[in-house]
Design a protein around this motif. Structure first.
Motif, PDB file in Angstrom:
ATOM      1  N   LEU A 181       0.836  -1.207   0.000  1.00 40.76           N
ATOM      2  CA  LEU A 181       0.000   0.000   0.000  1.00 40.76           C
ATOM      3  C   LEU A 181       0.867   1.252   0.000  1.00 40.76           C
ATOM      4  CD1 LEU A 181      -2.830  -0.919   2.562  1.00 40.76           C
ATOM      5  CD2 LEU A 181      -3.024  -0.753   0.092  1.00 40.76           C
ATOM      6  N   VAL A 182       1.894   1.251   0.846  1.00 43.15           N
ATOM      7  CA  VAL A 182       2.751   2.443   0.950  1.00 43.15           C
ATOM      8  C   VAL A 182       3.464   2.687  -0.387  1.00 43.15           C
ATOM      9  CG1 VAL A 182       4.765   3.429   2.132  1.00 43.15           C
ATOM     10  CG2 VAL A 182       2.977   2.261   3.445  1.00 43.15           C
ATOM     11  N   ASP A 183       3.909   1.616  -1.045  1.00 38.62           N
ATOM     12  CA  ASP A 183       4.543   1.774  -2.361  1.00 38.62           C
ATOM     13  C   ASP A 183       3.584   2.412  -3.360  1.00 38.62           C
ATOM     14  OD1 ASP A 183       6.866   0.722  -1.487  1.00 38.62           O
ATOM     15  OD2 ASP A 183       6.535  -1.298  -2.280  1.00 38.62           O
ATOM     16  N   ASN A 184       2.280   2.190  -3.149  1.00 33.83           N
ATOM     17  CA  ASN A 184       1.284   2.775  -4.062  1.00 33.83           C
ATOM     18  C   ASN A 184       0.788   4.130  -3.592  1.00 33.83           C
ATOM     19  OD1 ASN A 184       1.349   0.682  -5.861  1.00 33.83           O
ATOM     20  ND2 ASN A 184      -0.214  -0.492  -4.782  1.00 33.83           N
ATOM     21  N   THR A 213       1.044  -5.033  20.134  1.00 34.05           N
ATOM     22  CA  THR A 213       2.011  -3.954  20.347  1.00 34.05           C
ATOM     23  C   THR A 213       3.220  -4.138  19.418  1.00 34.05           C
ATOM     24  OG1 THR A 213       1.292  -3.892  22.638  1.00 34.05           O
ATOM     25  CG2 THR A 213       3.351  -2.772  22.126  1.00 34.05           C
ATOM     26  N   GLN A 214       3.687  -5.391  19.325  1.00 32.68           N
ATOM     27  CA  GLN A 214       4.827  -5.647  18.435  1.00 32.68           C
ATOM     28  C   GLN A 214       4.437  -5.413  16.972  1.00 32.68           C
ATOM     29  OE1 GLN A 214       5.131  -9.575  20.036  1.00 32.68           O
ATOM     30  NE2 GLN A 214       7.080  -9.166  21.065  1.00 32.68           N
ATOM     31  N   LEU A 215       3.217  -5.794  16.636  1.00 35.95           N
ATOM     32  CA  LEU A 215       2.753  -5.585  15.262  1.00 35.95           C
ATOM     33  C   LEU A 215       2.741  -4.090  14.923  1.00 35.95           C
ATOM     34  CD1 LEU A 215       1.498  -6.960  12.686  1.00 35.95           C
ATOM     35  CD2 LEU A 215      -0.725  -6.385  13.658  1.00 35.95           C
ATOM     36  N   LEU A 216       2.216  -3.293  15.847  1.00 43.71           N
ATOM     37  CA  LEU A 216       2.200  -1.834  15.627  1.00 43.71           C
ATOM     38  C   LEU A 216       3.621  -1.333  15.394  1.00 43.71           C
ATOM     39  CD1 LEU A 216      -0.186  -0.469  18.422  1.00 43.71           C
ATOM     40  CD2 LEU A 216      -0.578  -0.361  15.965  1.00 43.71           C
ATOM     41  N   HIS A 217       4.527  -1.820  16.239  1.00 48.91           N
ATOM     42  CA  HIS A 217       5.910  -1.356  16.145  1.00 48.91           C
ATOM     43  C   HIS A 217       6.510  -1.734  14.788  1.00 48.91           C
ATOM     44  CE1 HIS A 217       9.491   0.306  17.870  1.00 48.91           C
ATOM     45  NE2 HIS A 217      10.152  -0.661  17.249  1.00 48.91           N
ATOM     46  N   GLU A 218       6.293  -2.971  14.375  1.00 48.86           N
ATOM     47  CA  GLU A 218       6.887  -3.416  13.106  1.00 48.86           C
ATOM     48  C   GLU A 218       6.303  -2.648  11.919  1.00 48.86           C
ATOM     49  OE1 GLU A 218       7.504  -7.521  12.401  1.00 48.86           O
ATOM     50  OE2 GLU A 218       8.282  -7.884  14.424  1.00 48.86           O
ATOM     51  N   ILE A 219       5.008  -2.423  11.950  1.00 48.96           N
ATOM     52  CA  ILE A 219       4.395  -1.688  10.833  1.00 48.96           C
ATOM     53  C   ILE A 219       4.949  -0.261  10.791  1.00 48.96           C
ATOM     54  CG2 ILE A 219       2.221  -0.729   9.932  1.00 48.96           C
ATOM     55  CD1 ILE A 219       0.839  -3.235  10.887  1.00 48.96           C
ATOM     56  N   SER A 220       5.165   0.304  11.951  1.00 49.70           N
ATOM     57  CA  SER A 220       5.622   1.704  11.980  1.00 49.70           C
ATOM     58  C   SER A 220       7.041   1.864  11.406  1.00 49.70           C
ATOM     59  CB  SER A 220       5.562   2.256  13.399  1.00 49.70           C
ATOM     60  OG  SER A 220       6.601   1.707  14.171  1.00 49.70           O
ATOM     61  N   GLN A 221       7.758   0.752  11.265  1.00 45.35           N
ATOM     62  CA  GLN A 221       9.112   0.830  10.696  1.00 45.35           C
ATOM     63  C   GLN A 221       9.092   1.000   9.166  1.00 45.35           C
ATOM     64  OE1 GLN A 221      11.887   0.613  12.906  1.00 45.35           O
ATOM     65  NE2 GLN A 221      10.166   0.775  14.316  1.00 45.35           N
ATOM     66  N   ILE A 222       7.935   0.826   8.564  1.00 42.89           N
ATOM     67  CA  ILE A 222       7.868   0.898   7.100  1.00 42.89           C
ATOM     68  C   ILE A 222       8.135   2.329   6.648  1.00 42.89           C
ATOM     69  CG2 ILE A 222       6.356   0.643   5.084  1.00 42.89           C
ATOM     70  CD1 ILE A 222       4.884  -1.561   6.634  1.00 42.89           C
ATOM     71  N   GLU A 223       9.146   2.458   5.829  1.00 49.68           N
ATOM     72  CA  GLU A 223       9.517   3.800   5.376  1.00 49.68           C
ATOM     73  C   GLU A 223       8.448   4.364   4.438  1.00 49.68           C
ATOM     74  OE1 GLU A 223      13.563   5.432   3.591  1.00 49.68           O
ATOM     75  OE2 GLU A 223      13.719   3.720   4.967  1.00 49.68           O
ATOM     76  N   GLY A 224       8.108   5.600   4.627  1.00 46.74           N
ATOM     77  CA  GLY A 224       7.098   6.216   3.751  1.00 46.74           C
ATOM     78  C   GLY A 224       5.711   6.176   4.377  1.00 46.74           C
ATOM     79  N   LEU A 225       5.483   5.253   5.320  1.00 45.08           N
ATOM     80  CA  LEU A 225       4.191   5.240   6.008  1.00 45.08           C
ATOM     81  C   LEU A 225       4.210   6.344   7.058  1.00 45.08           C
ATOM     82  CD1 LEU A 225       1.433   3.972   6.620  1.00 45.08           C
ATOM     83  CD2 LEU A 225       2.566   2.455   8.241  1.00 45.08           C
ATOM     84  N   GLU A 226       3.155   7.158   7.048  1.00 47.89           N
ATOM     85  CA  GLU A 226       3.144   8.309   7.956  1.00 47.89           C
ATOM     86  C   GLU A 226       2.270   8.089   9.181  1.00 47.89           C
ATOM     87  OE1 GLU A 226       4.609  11.318   7.260  1.00 47.89           O
ATOM     88  OE2 GLU A 226       5.073  11.202   5.122  1.00 47.89           O
ATOM     89  N   ARG A 227       1.145   7.375   8.971  1.00 51.17           N
ATOM     90  CA  ARG A 227       0.182   7.298  10.067  1.00 51.17           C
ATOM     91  C   ARG A 227      -0.410   5.902  10.196  1.00 51.17           C
ATOM     92  NH1 ARG A 227      -4.165  12.117   9.555  1.00 51.17           N
ATOM     93  NH2 ARG A 227      -3.092  13.629  10.836  1.00 51.17           N
ATOM     94  N   ILE A 228      -0.645   5.511  11.448  1.00 53.83           N
ATOM     95  CA  ILE A 228      -1.298   4.221  11.711  1.00 53.83           C
ATOM     96  C   ILE A 228      -2.502   4.479  12.627  1.00 53.83           C
ATOM     97  CG2 ILE A 228      -1.032   1.897  12.679  1.00 53.83           C
ATOM     98  CD1 ILE A 228       2.022   2.302  12.392  1.00 53.83           C
ATOM     99  N   ARG A 229      -3.627   3.888  12.247  1.00 53.62           N
ATOM    100  CA  ARG A 229      -4.793   3.893  13.140  1.00 53.62           C
ATOM    101  C   ARG A 229      -5.229   2.439  13.323  1.00 53.62           C
ATOM    102  NH1 ARG A 229      -6.845   9.147  13.496  1.00 53.62           N
ATOM    103  NH2 ARG A 229      -6.453  10.448  11.677  1.00 53.62           N
TER     104      ARG A 229
END
Ligand code: 5AD
Ligand code: SF4
Length: 439
Positions: A181-184, A213-229
Motif C-alpha cells: 500500500l505504501v509503495d502505491n 504492540t509488536q505488530l504496531l511497532h513493526e508496521i511503523s518501521q515501514i519507510e514512507g508510512l506516515e500514520r497508523i490507526r
C-alpha cells in the motif's frame, strides 16, 4: 461492456472493508463497475449488519424496495452478518433474493453470483481471507484486516456467531500488504479487527507469534508510512506495554475507540466484558497523562437486562470523567444466540428494563454528551494539529482533512495540497465544524 454493481453497506468498518473486497473481486474477475443508481444495476448487493434488531428487520423492506425498482433480470444478493445469521431463511422469506453470502465467505463472491437461490454461510476458517483485496476506496488511506472473527463471548453480542472464532492473520502477510500500500502512495493505514489488541492469540497454522504492540511497532518501521490507526481495541487488553507504544510511537495517531458498554462494574460483569469501571478509568487516565490531546471514542449500551438507576448513574459518571470525543450509544437489543437473550426467554426473569426507561436513559446520555462536546469544542481554538489533507473543493477553494486525533478540519487554500500532511492551527469553530489555517 461492463455490468453494473450497486452495493449498500451497513454497519462497521469491517463491513466497509468486506465491501471493498467484494467490489475488487467483481471488478477484476467479473467485469463489473460500480454505480450509485440501483435502477441501472445488474447486481444489487446489501452488505448487512446484525448487531441490533432494527436494521435486520429493515432488511426485508429494503429487499422489497429494490425488487420494485430493479431492472427485470438484475440479481439481488445479501451478504454480511445478517446473511450469516439468517442464511437460507432469507431465501425462504423473499423469493426475489438470488443468493446469500455470509460475512466470513465474502471472497467467494465471484463464484456465488453465478448460482441461483443458494446460501453459503459456513464460518469455518476461509483461507482466501488471507488474500487481501487489492482495492482501497482511497489512495491515501488504506485498511488492512489483522484478524477475523471474535473469541469473546460478550453476553449481548451476536458477532461471534456471525463472524466465527477469532483468527489472527500472519504478521508477515500484514507487513507485506502494508508495504504494498505504501509503495502505491498510501500515507495512513487503518488496522481492522473485532478485537485488534487480542491479536496474536491464535493463528490457524504455525506462524511467528507477535502481539498487537509488536505488530504496531513493526508496521511503523515501514519507510514512507506516515500514520497508523486501529479499530477496535478491547479495554481489557490495554496493558502498559501497549499504552507506552501508543504514546511514544509518533506514527500512531492519537485517537482511540474504546468501547465502554457500561460504566457499572456489576453490569460489565454480566456482560462478560472482563474489566471494571475502575480499570477503564485507570487506562484512560494513564493514556491521557501521556497523550494530553488524545481523542477517545466509545460505544455504550443502555437498558441492558438488570441495569438499575444506580448502574446508569455509573455510566454517566464515566462520561463525566472521560468526556468522550465521540459516542455511539444504543438501547440494548436482544439478539438470538446470545447468553443475555436466553435469560430474557425465561418468564421468571425479572431483569428486563422497561423500554420507556431505556429510551429516557439514552436521551439523558446523548444530551449530556452533546453538552460536553460543546464545552470541549471551544478548547480546540488555537490548537495546532498535523492534518492529512484528503480532499479539495476547487469551487470553494476548501481543503479538508483529519488531524491525527481524528478531528475533521477545513482550510481555505488556493492550492490543492491533497496528500500532504501539514501543521494547521484551528482558527474558527462553527458548531461542530472546525476551520483551520496553515502555520
Ligand atoms: N444491543 C445493543 N447494542 C449492541 N451492540 C452490540 N450488540 C448489541 C446489542 N445486542 C453495540 C455495542 C458494540 C457496537 C458495535 O454495537 O456497543 O460495541
Ligand atoms: Fe461482540 Fe464483545 Fe466480540 Fe466486540 S468483543 S465483537 S462486543 S463479542
Amino acid at each position: 461492456m461492463s455490468k453494473k454493481l450497486y452495493i449498500q453497506t451497513l454497519g462497521c468498518a469491517m463491513n466497509e472493508r468486506d465491501s471493498e473486497h467484494i467490489i475488487a473481486e467483481l471488478e477484476e474477475k467479473e467485469n463489473y463497475s460500480l454505480t450509485d443508481n440501483p435502477k441501472e444495476a445488474d447486481l444489487i448487493l446489501i452488505n448487512t449488519c446484525s448487531v441490533r434488531e432494527k436494521p435486520e428487520k429493515k432488511l426485508f423492506s429494503e429487499i422489497g424496495q429494490y425488487s420494485k425498482i430493479k431492472k427485470q433480470d438484475a440479481k439481488i444478493g445479501i451478504c454480511g452478518c445478517t446473511a450469516s445469521h439468517l442464511g437460507d431463511k432469507i431465501l425462504k422469506r423473499s423469493k426475489n433474493v438470488n443468493f446469500v453470502l455470509g460475512a466470513r465467505n465474502v471472497s467467494k463472491i465471484s463464484q456465488i453470483i453465478h448460482k441461483d437461490r443458494v446460501a453459503w454461510v459456513d464460518i469455518d476458517y476461509d483461507d482466501s481471507s488471507y488474500v487481501f483485496s487489492q482495492k482501497q476506496n482511497s489512495n491515501l488511506k488504506g485498511m488492512i484486516n489483522i484478524s477475523i472473527g471474535c473469541d469473546k463471548k460478550c453476553t449481548y453480542c451476536i458477532v461471534p456467531h456471525t463472524r466465527g472464532n477469532e483468527i489472527s492473520i500472519p504478521s508477515d502477510l500484514i507487513l507485506n500488504e502494508a508495504k504494498r500500500l505504501v509503495d502505491n502512495g498510501t500515507k495512513e493505514i487503518l488496522l481492522l479487527g473485532q478485537n485488534v489488541n487480542n491479536y496474536g492469540r491464535r493463528f490457524s497454522t504455525e506462524h511467528k507469534k507477535i502481539n498487537f504492540t509488536q505488530l504496531l511497532h513493526e508496521i511503523s518501521q515501514i519507510e514512507g508510512l506516515e500514520r497508523i490507526r486501529f479499530t477496535s481495541p478491547h479495554p481489557l487488553h490495554m496493558d502498559d506495554e501497549f499504552i507506552t507504544e501508543f504514546a511514544t510511537n509518533r506514527k500512531i495517531c492519537k485517537a482511540i475507540h474504546m468501547p465502554l458498554q457500561s460504566g457499572s462494574t456489576a453490569i460489565l460483569q454480566k456482560m462478560k466484558r472482563g474489566y471494571s469501571k475502575e480499570w477503564f478509568l485507570n487506562r484512560v487516565e494513564k493514556m491521557r497523562s501521556l497523550m494530553p490531546n488524545l481523542s477517545i471514542g466509545t460505544d455504550i449500551i443502555v437498558g441492558f437486562p438488570t441495569e438499575s438507576e444506580a448502574d446508569f448513574l455509573d455510566t454517566l459518571d464515566v462520561l463525566e470523567k472521560v468526556r468522550f470525543d465521540t459516542l455511539y450509544s444504543f438501547i440494548y437489543s436482544s439478539r438470538p444466540h446470545t447468553e443475555a437473550a436466553s435469560w430474557c426467554e425465561d418468564e421468571n426473569f425479572k431483569g428486563l428494563v422497561d423500554e420507556e426507561i431505556a429510551k429516557e436513559r439514552l436521551a439523558i446520555l446523548k444530551d449530556r454528551h452533546k453538552a460536553i462536546l460543546q464545552e470541549d469544542n471551544a478548547k480546540l481554538l488555537h490548537q495546532i494539529h498535523s492534518v492529512l489533507l484528503e480532499s479539495y473543493d476547487e469551487e470553494n477553494k476548501l481543503l479538508e482533512g483529519r488531524s491525527d486525533n481524528n478531528k475533521l478540519i477545513r482550510i481555505h487554500s488556493l492550492d490543492n495540497l491533497v496528500g500532504k500532511i501539514l501543521p494547521v492551527r484551528i482558527c474558527k469553530i462553527n458548531g461542530a465544524q472546525l476551520m483551520g489555517e496553515f502555520i
